[in-house]
Design a protein around this motif. Sequence first.
Motif, PDB file in Angstrom:
ATOM      1  N   ALA A 125       0.845  -1.195   0.000  1.00 31.52           N
ATOM      2  CA  ALA A 125       0.000   0.000   0.000  1.00 31.52           C
ATOM      3  C   ALA A 125       0.876   1.239   0.000  1.00 31.52           C
ATOM      4  CB  ALA A 125      -0.915  -0.005   1.221  1.00 31.52           C
ATOM      5  N   VAL A 126       0.463   2.232  -0.791  1.00 29.61           N
ATOM      6  CA  VAL A 126       1.190   3.495  -0.907  1.00 29.61           C
ATOM      7  C   VAL A 126       0.274   4.614  -0.417  1.00 29.61           C
ATOM      8  CG1 VAL A 126       2.241   5.116  -2.538  1.00 29.61           C
ATOM      9  CG2 VAL A 126       2.593   2.654  -2.820  1.00 29.61           C
ATOM     10  N   ASP A 127       0.834   5.499   0.417  1.00 28.94           N
ATOM     11  CA  ASP A 127       0.080   6.649   0.919  1.00 28.94           C
ATOM     12  C   ASP A 127      -0.607   7.380  -0.235  1.00 28.94           C
ATOM     13  OD1 ASP A 127       0.958   6.194   3.536  1.00 28.94           O
ATOM     14  OD2 ASP A 127       2.641   7.585   3.367  1.00 28.94           O
ATOM     15  N   GLY A 128      -1.885   7.637  -0.084  1.00 25.77           N
ATOM     16  CA  GLY A 128      -2.630   8.390  -1.078  1.00 25.77           C
ATOM     17  C   GLY A 128      -3.095   7.581  -2.271  1.00 25.77           C
ATOM     18  N   LEU A 129      -2.586   6.356  -2.429  1.00 23.90           N
ATOM     19  CA  LEU A 129      -2.972   5.516  -3.566  1.00 23.90           C
ATOM     20  C   LEU A 129      -3.718   4.261  -3.151  1.00 23.90           C
ATOM     21  CD1 LEU A 129       0.262   5.631  -5.767  1.00 23.90           C
ATOM     22  CD2 LEU A 129      -1.863   6.911  -6.095  1.00 23.90           C
ATOM     23  N   GLY A 130      -3.421   3.750  -1.960  1.00 23.05           N
ATOM     24  CA  GLY A 130      -4.000   2.477  -1.532  1.00 23.05           C
ATOM     25  C   GLY A 130      -3.132   1.322  -1.989  1.00 23.05           C
ATOM     26  N   VAL A 131      -3.756   0.168  -2.154  1.00 23.82           N
ATOM     27  CA  VAL A 131      -3.028  -1.047  -2.518  1.00 23.82           C
ATOM     28  C   VAL A 131      -2.621  -0.974  -3.986  1.00 23.82           C
ATOM     29  CG1 VAL A 131      -3.159  -3.569  -2.727  1.00 23.82           C
ATOM     30  CG2 VAL A 131      -4.215  -2.418  -0.768  1.00 23.82           C
ATOM     31  N   VAL A 132      -1.310  -1.113  -4.225  1.00 23.91           N
ATOM     32  CA  VAL A 132      -0.787  -1.059  -5.597  1.00 23.91           C
ATOM     33  C   VAL A 132      -0.154  -2.376  -6.030  1.00 23.91           C
ATOM     34  CG1 VAL A 132      -0.397   1.433  -5.490  1.00 23.91           C
ATOM     35  CG2 VAL A 132       1.480  -0.147  -4.913  1.00 23.91           C
ATOM     36  N   GLY A 133       0.026  -3.299  -5.088  1.00 27.52           N
ATOM     37  CA  GLY A 133       0.681  -4.551  -5.443  1.00 27.52           C
ATOM     38  C   GLY A 133       0.670  -5.527  -4.293  1.00 27.52           C
ATOM     39  N   THR A 134       1.495  -6.571  -4.443  1.00 28.90           N
ATOM     40  CA  THR A 134       1.578  -7.630  -3.449  1.00 28.90           C
ATOM     41  C   THR A 134       3.019  -8.077  -3.272  1.00 28.90           C
ATOM     42  OG1 THR A 134       1.231  -9.327  -5.139  1.00 28.90           O
ATOM     43  CG2 THR A 134      -0.730  -8.559  -3.949  1.00 28.90           C
ATOM     44  N   VAL A 135       3.309  -8.561  -2.062  1.00 31.51           N
ATOM     45  CA  VAL A 135       4.562  -9.247  -1.788  1.00 31.51           C
ATOM     46  C   VAL A 135       4.164 -10.572  -1.147  1.00 31.51           C
ATOM     47  CG1 VAL A 135       4.874  -7.936   0.368  1.00 31.51           C
ATOM     48  CG2 VAL A 135       6.786  -9.217  -0.599  1.00 31.51           C
ATOM     49  N   THR A 136       4.697 -11.668  -1.682  1.00 33.38           N
ATOM     50  CA  THR A 136       4.267 -12.994  -1.240  1.00 33.38           C
ATOM     51  C   THR A 136       5.453 -13.906  -1.022  1.00 33.38           C
ATOM     52  OG1 THR A 136       2.302 -12.692  -2.635  1.00 33.38           O
ATOM     53  CG2 THR A 136       2.687 -14.901  -1.767  1.00 33.38           C
ATOM     54  N   VAL A 137       5.364 -14.696   0.052  1.00 29.91           N
ATOM     55  CA  VAL A 137       6.347 -15.735   0.362  1.00 29.91           C
ATOM     56  C   VAL A 137       5.591 -17.044   0.527  1.00 29.91           C
ATOM     57  CG1 VAL A 137       7.922 -16.590   2.149  1.00 29.91           C
ATOM     58  CG2 VAL A 137       8.033 -14.203   1.432  1.00 29.91           C
ATOM     59  N   SER A 138       6.158 -18.128   0.007  1.00 32.54           N
ATOM     60  CA  SER A 138       5.566 -19.453   0.176  1.00 32.54           C
ATOM     61  C   SER A 138       6.663 -20.482   0.378  1.00 32.54           C
ATOM     62  CB  SER A 138       4.728 -19.830  -1.055  1.00 32.54           C
ATOM     63  OG  SER A 138       4.241 -21.152  -0.915  1.00 32.54           O
ATOM     64  N   GLY A 139       6.442 -21.376   1.331  1.00 40.94           N
ATOM     65  CA  GLY A 139       7.375 -22.469   1.564  1.00 40.94           C
ATOM     66  C   GLY A 139       7.469 -22.877   3.017  1.00 40.94           C
ATOM     67  N   LEU A 140       6.979 -22.010   3.904  1.00 38.08           N
ATOM     68  CA  LEU A 140       6.986 -22.270   5.341  1.00 38.08           C
ATOM     69  C   LEU A 140       5.537 -22.428   5.795  1.00 38.08           C
ATOM     70  CD1 LEU A 140       9.480 -19.411   6.293  1.00 38.08           C
ATOM     71  CD2 LEU A 140      10.012 -21.851   6.045  1.00 38.08           C
ATOM     72  N   PRO A 141       5.313 -22.818   7.048  1.00 34.89           N
ATOM     73  CA  PRO A 141       3.942 -22.765   7.562  1.00 34.89           C
ATOM     74  C   PRO A 141       3.401 -21.345   7.397  1.00 34.89           C
ATOM     75  CG  PRO A 141       5.326 -24.017   9.052  1.00 34.89           C
ATOM     76  CD  PRO A 141       6.246 -23.396   8.017  1.00 34.89           C
ATOM     77  N   GLN A 142       2.089 -21.228   7.191  1.00 34.74           N
ATOM     78  CA  GLN A 142       1.507 -19.944   6.801  1.00 34.74           C
ATOM     79  C   GLN A 142       1.827 -18.782   7.738  1.00 34.74           C
ATOM     80  OE1 GLN A 142      -2.751 -19.446   6.810  1.00 34.74           O
ATOM     81  NE2 GLN A 142      -3.041 -21.168   8.207  1.00 34.74           N
ATOM     82  N   ALA A 143       1.848 -19.004   9.045  1.00 35.81           N
ATOM     83  CA  ALA A 143       2.158 -17.913   9.977  1.00 35.81           C
ATOM     84  C   ALA A 143       3.602 -17.451   9.802  1.00 35.81           C
ATOM     85  CB  ALA A 143       1.904 -18.344  11.414  1.00 35.81           C
ATOM     86  N   GLU A 144       4.506 -18.376   9.469  1.00 36.89           N
ATOM     87  CA  GLU A 144       5.912 -18.022   9.253  1.00 36.89           C
ATOM     88  C   GLU A 144       6.103 -17.297   7.929  1.00 36.89           C
ATOM     89  OE1 GLU A 144       8.659 -21.270  10.080  1.00 36.89           O
ATOM     90  OE2 GLU A 144       7.174 -22.091  11.473  1.00 36.89           O
ATOM     91  N   ASP A 145       5.389 -17.727   6.883  1.00 41.27           N
ATOM     92  CA  ASP A 145       5.422 -16.988   5.612  1.00 41.27           C
ATOM     93  C   ASP A 145       5.003 -15.542   5.856  1.00 41.27           C
ATOM     94  OD1 ASP A 145       6.191 -19.159   3.990  1.00 41.27           O
ATOM     95  OD2 ASP A 145       4.151 -19.555   3.277  1.00 41.27           O
ATOM     96  N   HIS A 146       3.888 -15.361   6.559  1.00 44.53           N
ATOM     97  CA  HIS A 146       3.362 -14.019   6.850  1.00 44.53           C
ATOM     98  C   HIS A 146       4.378 -13.214   7.659  1.00 44.53           C
ATOM     99  CE1 HIS A 146       0.292 -10.956   7.746  1.00 44.53           C
ATOM    100  NE2 HIS A 146       0.840 -10.931   8.949  1.00 44.53           N
ATOM    101  N   ALA A 147       4.923 -13.825   8.708  1.00 46.54           N
ATOM    102  CA  ALA A 147       5.866 -13.127   9.583  1.00 46.54           C
ATOM    103  C   ALA A 147       7.120 -12.693   8.822  1.00 46.54           C
ATOM    104  CB  ALA A 147       6.240 -14.012  10.772  1.00 46.54           C
ATOM    105  N   MET A 148       7.585 -13.507   7.874  1.00 49.99           N
ATOM    106  CA  MET A 148       8.768 -13.140   7.098  1.00 49.99           C
ATOM    107  C   MET A 148       8.487 -11.901   6.246  1.00 49.99           C
ATOM    108  SD  MET A 148      11.075 -15.356   4.428  1.00 49.99           S
ATOM    109  CE  MET A 148      11.926 -16.289   5.699  1.00 49.99           C
ATOM    110  N   VAL A 149       7.317 -11.863   5.632  1.00 54.33           N
ATOM    111  CA  VAL A 149       6.948 -10.700   4.819  1.00 54.33           C
ATOM    112  C   VAL A 149       6.831  -9.455   5.698  1.00 54.33           C
ATOM    113  CG1 VAL A 149       5.127  -9.675   3.390  1.00 54.33           C
ATOM    114  CG2 VAL A 149       5.813 -12.055   3.009  1.00 54.33           C
ATOM    115  N   VAL A 150       6.172  -9.569   6.833  1.00 55.48           N
ATOM    116  CA  VAL A 150       6.002  -8.423   7.732  1.00 55.48           C
ATOM    117  C   VAL A 150       7.361  -7.938   8.233  1.00 55.48           C
ATOM    118  CG1 VAL A 150       5.087  -7.708   9.981  1.00 55.48           C
ATOM    119  CG2 VAL A 150       3.633  -8.954   8.372  1.00 55.48           C
ATOM    120  N   ASP A 151       8.223  -8.854   8.621  1.00 57.71           N
ATOM    121  CA  ASP A 151       9.564  -8.503   9.087  1.00 57.71           C
ATOM    122  C   ASP A 151      10.306  -7.723   8.000  1.00 57.71           C
ATOM    123  OD1 ASP A 151      11.942  -8.359  10.549  1.00 57.71           O
ATOM    124  OD2 ASP A 151      12.447 -10.474  10.265  1.00 57.71           O
ATOM    125  N   ALA A 152      10.241  -8.217   6.778  1.00 60.25           N
ATOM    126  CA  ALA A 152      10.927  -7.532   5.668  1.00 60.25           C
ATOM    127  C   ALA A 152      10.343  -6.148   5.421  1.00 60.25           C
ATOM    128  CB  ALA A 152      10.852  -8.374   4.396  1.00 60.25           C
TER     129      ALA A 152
END
Length: 159
Positions: A125-152
């Motif tokens: 998400a970009v200020d003033g624009l909203g959601v413009v794209g996605t970042v995705t990780v796959s290969g770990l349990p779902q909570a760990e995939d999510h946590a890796m993206v959030v950490d990054a």
Amino acid sequence: MTAPTPAPLTVDELVDQERRLTMKRFTHDDAWRLGSMLVEMAYLRQAPVAIDIRRGAQQLFHCALPGSSADNDAWIDRKRRVVERYGESSLLVGARHRAKGTTFEASSRLDPNLYAAHGGSFPIAVDGLGVVGTVTVSGLPQAEDHAMVVDALERFIAV
């Protein structure tokens, strides 16, 4: 070194993450830097993941690390479609359904071969624009995939 399994997050905590992790801009160069950061994190954690970053329909970054497979790419597509449809992280969409006493698969009426409300895909998400794209990780349990993206994203925004 594998990261510890994160504690389950509430809907409110997931909503707060999305509110906090909004960027001022998101360019092709930003996608490269964020993707490279995720690759470095994955190598340090010995995480067998695939990583995908998109702005709109354009794939700006993709990397499949050792131990990942074509199945991870299929999971990326399914989780990414949830973010594109709902404008929220794939984990949040699944959590919202569980909070209502149901599952995404049972109540969304969407084809589970095309959509997966499992953690690992996060809206860019970009200020003033909203959601413009996605970042995705796959290969770990779902909570760990999510946590890796959030950490990054937290590290990326702090720079």
